[in-house]
Design an enzyme around this catalytic site. Structure first.
Site, PDB file in Angstrom:
ATOM      1  CB  CYS A 238       1.467   7.760 -10.839  1.00  0.00           C
ATOM      2  SG  CYS A 238       1.471   6.470 -12.082  1.00  0.00           S
ATOM      3  CG  ASN A 247      -3.958  14.336  -8.351  1.00  0.00           C
ATOM      4  OD1 ASN A 247      -4.090  13.304  -7.720  1.00  0.00           O
ATOM      5  ND2 ASN A 247      -3.807  14.353  -9.656  1.00  0.00           N
TER       6      ASN A 247
HETATM    7 MG    MG Z   1      -2.183  11.661 -12.059  1.00  0.00          MG
END
Ligand code: MG
Length: 301
Positions: A238, A247
């Protein structure tokens, strides 16, 4: 029929939004096509956010317009405000994912508002989605911890979930934006979500920052979560969360679930092929392990 776990691949959005490589729109379309060919029915394709803040997603409108309509395949656009909603609708997006934030400090940096305002806005977005006949889901970011405030009380997460469910969101994700969650946290917080918002579909969004991501996914499945976000190859991070990493890899997650008797609809060899292609495009070895180690048992060619 085996228990179905709906994996949404978020590589084109969460995966690429902070990548050093600026993938072309053509390559993003090919990535999405490869994911769909591997059996993914749910792909988070882009985000309708300010291109000055997230330059990698500047092609959201063009990309969305060029996606082939395929039966049973849902392309999801992430958005944070009504302007994003207008853009998503104009680009023909049929499913949106709204974002709320559990901590004020992260909400300020991510969306320039308070946590409560982010919930108000997500509810307004749901109303707009309904009026437009668009499917909507919502996530609660920093649901396991905030990079600026530290611990996020479970009661706060449950209260947000309650408001979102009462407003009519059918699906709520708990997002471990900075990858601090452990399986114990996952069991506790999804338990609180289920109690605060009975009947709502639960989704987990995990980052593998401290190598607990896949364990967290398993913990979530064990308490009835049937939606999981993951990114091909495990790419991601992010832009507003310091040191956030990828992820959980769709590759490794799909393997774990398939070998554990869950149905995902994913063709593992095709998924690994797509992951290898993505690694070539990004010019580096991706975090996912399945392609390196090989699928077990080895399938006949
Ligand atoms: Mg995320």
């Amino acid at each position: 029929m085996a228990d179905f776990v709906d994996i949404m691949d978020v590589a084109p959005r969460d995966g690429l939004q902070n990548d050093p490589v600026d993938l072309s729109t053509e390559d993003k379309l090919e990535l999405i096509a490869r994911l769909v060919a591997a059996g993914l029915k749910h792909v988070e394709v882009t985000s309708f956010v300010n291109p000055k803040r997230v330059p990698r997603m500047a092609d959201a409108d063009e990309l969305s317009r060029r996606l082939p309509k395929l039966p049973g395949v849902s392309y999801v656009g992430l958005l944070m405000n009504e302007r994003g909603m207008e853009r998503a609708l104009a680009a023909g997006i049929a499913e949106i994912n709204a974002v709320t934030v559990a901590s004020d400090a992260f909400a300020a940096r991510n969306q320039n508002m308070t946590s409560e305002q982010s919930v108000d806005l997500a509810i307004a977005i749901l109303e707009a989605a309904r009026a437009a006949g668009v499917k909507a889901s919502v996530g609660i970011a920093t649901a396991f911890g905030c990079p600026f405030e530290g611990e996020v009380p479970v009661e706060r997460v449950a209260a947000i979930a309650k408001r979102l469910a009462e407003a009519g969101y059918p699906e709520i994700a708990l997002a471990d934006t900075i990858g601090v969650a452990t399986p114990g946290d996952v069991i506790e917080r999804f338990g609180a979500l289920a109690a605060a918002a009975p009947g709502v579909k639960m989704r987990g969004h995990f980052h593998n920052t401290r190598n607990t991501g896949i364990a967290n996914a398993w913990a979530a499945v064990s308490v009835g979560v049937r939606g999981l976000d993951a990114s091909l190859g495990g790419i991601g991070g992010c832009p507003f969360a310091p040191k956030a990493t990828g992820n959980i890899p769709t590759d490794d997650l799909a393997y774990m679930l398939a070998r554990s008797g869950y149905e995902t609809g994913i063709d593992l060899p095709k998924l690994v092929e797509a992951s290898t292609w993505l690694g070539e495009r990004l010019g580096r070895q991706l975090p996912a392990m399945l392609g390196r180690a090989g699928i077990f048992p080895k399938l006949a060619a």
